[in-house]
Design an enzyme around this catalytic site. Structure first.
Site, PDB file in Angstrom:
ATOM      1  N   ASP A 259       0.612  -1.225   0.154  1.00 49.41           N
ATOM      2  CA  ASP A 259       0.108   0.470   0.218  1.00 49.41           C
ATOM      3  C   ASP A 259       0.993   1.492  -0.324  1.00 49.41           C
ATOM      4  OD1 ASP A 259      -1.772  -1.786   0.059  1.00 49.41           O
ATOM      5  OD2 ASP A 259      -2.761  -1.088   1.965  1.00 49.41           O
TER       6      ASP A 259
ATOM      7  N   GLU B 199       0.584  -9.312  11.426  1.00 48.07           N
ATOM      8  CA  GLU B 199       0.478  -9.207  10.122  1.00 48.07           C
ATOM      9  C   GLU B 199       2.347  -9.264   8.884  1.00 48.07           C
ATOM     10  OE1 GLU B 199      -1.455  -5.008   9.292  1.00 48.07           O
ATOM     11  OE2 GLU B 199      -2.071  -5.573   8.042  1.00 48.07           O
TER      12      GLU B 199
HETATM   13  C1  GLC Z   1      -2.963  -4.204   3.638  1.00 47.58           C
HETATM   14  C2  GLC Z   1      -2.409  -5.028   2.503  1.00 47.58           C
HETATM   15  C3  GLC Z   1      -2.670  -5.445   1.987  1.00 47.58           C
HETATM   16  C4  GLC Z   1      -3.587  -7.135   2.234  1.00 47.58           C
HETATM   17  C5  GLC Z   1      -4.406  -6.319   2.986  1.00 47.58           C
HETATM   18  C6  GLC Z   1      -5.192  -7.046   3.892  1.00 47.58           C
HETATM   19  O1  GLC Z   1      -3.951  -3.652   3.160  1.00 47.58           O
HETATM   20  O2  GLC Z   1      -1.285  -3.440   2.045  1.00 47.58           O
HETATM   21  O3  GLC Z   1      -1.451  -6.114   0.831  1.00 47.58           O
HETATM   22  O4  GLC Z   1      -4.110  -7.773   1.241  1.00 47.58           O
HETATM   23  O5  GLC Z   1      -3.684  -5.018   3.841  1.00 47.58           O
HETATM   24  O6  GLC Z   1      -4.410  -8.202   4.300  1.00 47.58           O
END
Ligand code: GLC
Length: 427
Positions: free
Chosen positions: A167, A397
């Site tokens: 992101d 995460e």
């Molecule tokens: C964030 C991450 C993305 C992922 C999402 C859900 O937005 O950057 O890559 O898919 O979270 O985990």
């Protein structure tokens, strides 16, 4: 924790995040189905529940649009805990979805699921499901070809940083400057009410994200027009490498199914990418970078996506040597590979999302490619680092590459899946 216990913990996370046919990345921060998360989650389920792993992909493709586009989020049910929700995207689809896509890992996941079924002697029971999924995945790949590669270079162009899955990578800073944020108005972010703001994208980044959502919505989510007119159009090195890999995996499935015309079409896409993707090689930095389609400029940033060329099946002696040298240099600078940004970059931040932390899913892809290219020592280092990060700190995460502490949400589905599918398995 012994590996048995970690296996159990990982399975428990997938069960707890299972909403019946699809898995949320994290119950609080990400309460819907996310595209590439589900592709990895399916690989995790495959270790203990084959039927459920196929269902994950099948449910994902139930969100596919008429034009082949596969959204980055499917809002199977609304949830106040996330912003921007379905009302902001306003795609008018059933189910409600976002209007942008995400890295196409699904074909690679499907191939893995299929080969696992074959190995288990269950091919007969899964062949019809493969036959049903194959054309859907192919339509999505065609959508990339037709909407996201205007110069036919064999790259994948993104129109929103969220499409890259990385992101707030610094690669999007300069290409994001022309985005007009003056009409964004007031809004309340939900991510920073769940997590420390120091780990998350900044307000400026968020304003740009929302301005781009408004831009797509104003064009009625006409992907052809957005692809031509968006103020943000970047050939993403991560997406491009992942798509090339996915086309190779889909080709293997086309051959398996005897679909000769589809196989020829996929070979043509692969040939186009092999001929054109060198445009993403940054001669000055001696690395793979994203390139701004609007200005033609390379980002110049060394990120974890710079190391996906092996995964994409690209082989070039000089470039490979330079790439390996970067990995070794970074490996000497941090305790845990692969930070999402080069630690020597002045913008490196240990815990801010895609500007430093380690992501297990990217490690899996980098290591898969390294191993296939014969760089076993580095592949093992990535796997061992991922394993240690999870075993010592939990299923976060992402992780701090210096001290290993968890960053972002905990009990994260794709981290649990990566443990089951790769990091927690014997070499
Ligand atoms: C964030 C991450 C993305 C992922 C999402 C859900 O937005 O950057 O890559 O898919 O979270 O985990």
């Amino acid at each position: 924790m012994a590996d048995d216990n970690l296996d159990r913990a990982a399975r428990n996370i997938l069960h707890a995040n299972d909403r019946g046919g699809y898995t949320v990345p994290n119950g609080r921060v990400y309460p819907f189905q996310w595209n590439w998360d589900s592709a990895f989650v399916a690989m995790g389920f495959d270790r203990f529940d084959r039927n459920r792993s196929w269902t994950e992909l099948e449910t994902l493709f139930r969100g596919q649009w008429e034009d082949g586009f596969l959204p980055h989020i499917i809002f199977w049910q609304d949830d106040e805990g996330y912003f921007p929700g379905p009302a902001v995207w306003a795609t008018g689809t059933a189910p409600a979805t976002s209007g942008i896509t995400q890295p196409p890992v699904a074909a690679t996941s499907l191939r893995r699921l299929w080969e696992s079924a074959v190995d288990a002697g269950e091919a007969g029971a899964y062949r019809a499901r493969l036959e049903a999924l194959f054309p859907k995945v192919l339509r999505w790949h065609r959508w990339f070809r037709d909407n996201r590669d205007p110069d036919e270079r064999g790259v994948a162009v993104v129109v929103h940083p969220w499409e890259t899955g990385r992101d707030n990578a610094p690669e999007w800073d300069a290409p994001g400057e022309p985005i007009d944020t003056s009409q964004v108005g007031d809004y309340v972010r939900r991510d920073t009410s769940h997590l420390d703001a120091k780990m998350r994208p900044t307000k400026l980044e968020y304003d740009r994200y929302l301005a781009l959502v408004q831009f797509g919505r104003d064009l009625g989510w006409d992907h052809a027009r957005i692809g031509r007119e968006s103020p943000f159009r970047v050939a993403d090195v991560g997406m491009s490498m992942i798509l090339l890999r996915a086309n190779r995996d889909l080709l293997a499935l086309a051959e398996e199914l005897g679909r000769t015309e589809d196989a020829d079409e996929l070979r043509a896409s692969i040939a186009r990418a092999e001929a054109g993707i060198g445009w993403l090689w940054d001669e000055t930095r001696q690395t793979w970078c994203s390139r701004d389609l609007v200005t033609g400029r390379s980002s110049g940033f060394i990120t974890n996506a710079s190391f996906l060329s092996f995964y994409a099946g690209l082989r070039d002696q000089a470039r490979d040597q330079a790439t390996i040298a970067h990995i070794e240099r970074i490996g000497a600078a941090v305790r845990y590979l692969m930070p999402s940004l080069d630690p020597e970059d002045p913008g490196f931040q240990m815990i801010r999302y895609w500007r430093g932390p380690v992501w297990a899913v990217v490690n899996l892809m980098i290591a898969t490619g390294l191993s296939e290219a014969g760089h076993e020592t580095l592949a093992h280092r990535l796997r061992d680092d991922t394993r240690t990060l999870i075993a010592r700190n939990g299923f976060y995460e992402a992780f701090n590459p210096i001290d290993g502490t968890g960053s972002g949400g905990d009990d994260f589905s794709w981290t649990a899946a990566v443990w089951l599918a790769w990091a927690g398995r014997d070499a």
